[in-house]
Design a protein around this motif. Structure first.
Motif, short mmCIF file in Angstrom:
data_model
loop_
_atom_site.label_atom_id
_atom_site.label_comp_id
_atom_site.label_asym_id
_atom_site.label_seq_id
_atom_site.Cartn_x
_atom_site.Cartn_y
_atom_site.Cartn_z
N MET A 339 0.33 -0.93 -0.10
CA MET A 339 -0.02 0.17 0.16
C MET A 339 1.19 1.88 0.33
N VAL A 340 1.82 1.43 0.69
CA VAL A 340 2.84 2.61 0.45
C VAL A 340 3.69 2.63 -0.57
N GLN A 341 3.95 1.40 -1.22
CA GLN A 341 4.89 1.98 -2.36
C GLN A 341 3.26 2.56 -3.32
N LYS A 342 2.56 1.59 -3.39
CA LYS A 342 1.06 2.02 -4.38
C LYS A 342 0.59 3.16 -4.29
N ILE A 343 0.50 3.99 -2.89
CA ILE A 343 0.87 5.26 -2.75
C ILE A 343 1.74 6.58 -3.16
N ARG A 344 2.30 6.01 -3.71
CA ARG A 344 3.45 6.98 -4.06
C ARG A 344 3.25 6.41 -5.65
N LEU A 345 3.15 5.58 -6.29
CA LEU A 345 3.33 5.56 -7.69
C LEU A 345 1.54 6.05 -7.86
N GLU A 346 0.51 6.01 -7.26
CA GLU A 346 -0.81 5.98 -8.17
C GLU A 346 -1.34 7.31 -7.70
N MET A 347 -1.43 7.61 -6.61
CA MET A 347 -1.76 8.91 -5.96
C MET A 347 -1.07 9.86 -5.81
N SER A 348 -1.68 10.88 -5.12
CA SER A 348 -0.71 12.77 -5.62
C SER A 348 0.46 12.64 -4.41
N HIS A 349 1.52 13.23 -5.24
CA HIS A 349 2.43 13.53 -3.41
C HIS A 349 2.09 14.65 -2.73
N ASN A 350 1.12 15.20 -2.95
CA ASN A 350 1.01 16.17 -2.09
C ASN A 350 1.54 17.77 -2.28
N GLY A 351 2.06 17.48 -3.86
CA GLY A 351 3.00 19.28 -4.62
C GLY A 351 4.16 18.13 -5.14
N TYR A 352 5.06 19.08 -4.91
CA TYR A 352 6.36 18.26 -5.48
C TYR A 352 7.35 19.87 -5.14
N VAL A 353 8.68 19.14 -5.46
CA VAL A 353 9.64 20.48 -4.59
C VAL A 353 9.55 21.17 -5.16
N THR A 354 9.46 23.01 -4.76
CA THR A 354 9.77 23.48 -5.61
C THR A 354 11.35 24.79 -5.76
N ARG A 355 11.91 25.58 -5.71
CA ARG A 355 12.95 26.53 -5.88
C ARG A 355 13.04 26.65 -4.39
N GLN A 356 12.01 26.56 -3.40
CA GLN A 356 12.33 27.18 -2.42
C GLN A 356 11.71 26.01 -1.18
N GLY A 357 11.58 25.24 -2.02
CA GLY A 357 12.16 23.87 -1.08
C GLY A 357 10.43 22.50 -1.81
N HIS A 358 9.72 22.11 -0.25
CA HIS A 358 8.72 21.08 -0.84
C HIS A 358 7.63 22.02 0.49
N PRO A 359 6.23 21.67 -0.14
CA PRO A 359 5.53 22.12 0.22
C PRO A 359 4.71 21.06 2.00
N GLU A 360 4.05 21.83 2.11
CA GLU A 360 4.11 20.76 4.00
C GLU A 360 2.69 19.98 3.22
N GLY A 361 3.58 18.32 4.11
CA GLY A 361 2.14 17.19 3.18
C GLY A 361 3.01 16.71 2.56
N PHE A 362 4.12 17.33 1.84
CA PHE A 362 4.57 16.19 0.67
C PHE A 362 5.89 15.38 1.06
N PHE A 363 5.49 14.10 0.58
CA PHE A 363 6.45 12.76 0.45
C PHE A 363 7.39 12.60 -0.08
N LEU A 364 7.94 11.42 -0.48
CA LEU A 364 8.84 10.86 -1.36
C LEU A 364 8.25 9.70 -2.70
#
Length: 364
Positions: A339-364
């Motif tokens: 489930m962990v792996q498929k959440i990473r592959l199939e669902m949103s990462h809650n944003g992405y890394v920007t030049r300012q860093g990553h948004p709150e709630g972001f995961f790898l």
């Protein structure tokens, strides 16, 4: 290889077979002992210890008005008597010709139709035993896969559909529906509306935890959604392909609750566990490039956190999961990892890394 005696449950002791490898340490998979598991809930036993199943290798039971369930104790399937021929839904090779015996036990009607739930050999790998003259019905993706990967024991379906179809034999109707990829491409729902009996294969196992890795499902988002799709049907009984009993609406609700607990705790753990904690172990020496080691420990930490939270949670009926589902304690880790792996592959990462860093709630 380590040499030792292996003690069976019946008390027989013999030398361990050559294929039993138990000295691989960290590079291999550990074995479980039966004592590692919590005592199974007795309502999960189903057909396992029924005298007829033990003697004959199968148990056959009428669900309602000509719809029958057959269990070999690990795999099960369904057939329907129409008064003018039998419709078989799946033909597991582990049942094989015992399925023919089960049909002959209750009717003299010949098998005239077979419905393939999906293309997987463990559920339809005895399809050839009905001979070349029956009609074989399946989703078009199942036909495509069996054409691409031929198997003499899984003849290519003769009739296909793309979304919905009604199989009507002598006025007895089965509604066939494809709602998208879930456990497998082409996996369909088979519904007998008059008898309120549903076949939904490899989504859940009544009374049991889902088999390892969410039943080896190809599309976890679709597999999760399938629980709700099942509950949209007006059914009294459900045949699921595994393990030793048919299910009820309550079984589906239980399986959905377990699945949603894993989803919730997996999303939480993905945000809590920090990869950097394990990166520091690599140091600056010869292991500085051993990123897989850090990655492995990172996912182990996430999986262990999910597993702990799921197994310690008091569920909706006041019990723990190992008290509700056979095997939930030892096997939850496998479902949690998937489930962990498929959440990473199939669902949103809650944003992405920007030049300012990553948004709150972001995961790898």
């Amino acid at each position: 290889m380590t040499t030792h005696d292996h003690h069976h449950a019946n008390g027989i002791c013999d030398c361990i077979p050559k294929w039993y490898i138990d000295n691989l340490g960290q590079v291999g998979l550990p074995y479980s002992k039966v004592e590692d598991y919590a005592r199974p809930p007795e309502d999960s036993y189903g057909s396992l210890f029924l005298p007829d199943r033990i003697k004959k290798g199968y148990h056959v039971e009428e669900l309602k008005d000509g719809v029958y369930w057959v269990s070999g104790g690990w795999y099960d399937c369904m057939f329907v008597c129409t008064g003018n021929g039998v419709i078989v839904v799946d033909a597991p090779p582990s049942l094989g010709e015992r399925l023919l015996d089960a049909i002959a036990e209750v009717t003299d009607e010949p098998v005239t139709h077979m419905v393939y739930s999906h293309w997987h050999a463990d559920h339809v790998g005895a399809a050839s035993m009905f001979g070349p003259n029956i009609k074989r019905v399946a989703h078009e993706k199942t036909a495509e896969l069996l054409t691409r990967f031929p198997d003499k024991d899984r003849p290519v379906p003769t009739e296909t559909f793309s979304k919905d179809a009604v199989l009507d034999v002598n006025g007895v109707k089965l509604e066939l529906s494809y709602k998208g990829q879930n456990h497998a491409e082409g996996n369909i729902f088979i519904y007998a509306p008059k008898q309120k009996a549903l076949a939904a294969i490899d989504i859940l196992a009544p009374g049991w935890v889902a088999f390892k890795d969410c039943d080896s499902s190809e599309n976890i988002s679709g597999w999760i959604e399938a629980h709700d799709q099942i509950l949209d049907y007006d059914f009294d009984t459900i045949v699921c392909g595994h393990v030793s009993r048919y299910g009820t609406r309550e079984d589906v609700l239980t399986a959905r609750e377990y699945t949603h607990d894993i989803i919730g705790f997996a999303k939480q753990a993905l945000q809590e566990v920090e990869l950097e904690y394990f990166m520091k172990d690599l140091g600056t020496g010869p292991y500085m490039g051993a990123f897989r080691a850090a990655e492995e420990n990172y996912f182990s930490a996430i999986t262990n956190l999910v597993t702990k939270n799921v197994l310690e949670k008091t569920t909706s009926n006041g019990k723990l999961w190992h008290q509700r589902l056979n095997g939930a304690d030892v096997m939850t880790k496998n479902n949690a990892y998937t489930m962990v792996q498929k959440i990473r592959l199939e669902m949103s990462h809650n944003g992405y890394v920007t030049r300012q860093g990553h948004p709150e709630g972001f995961f790898l």
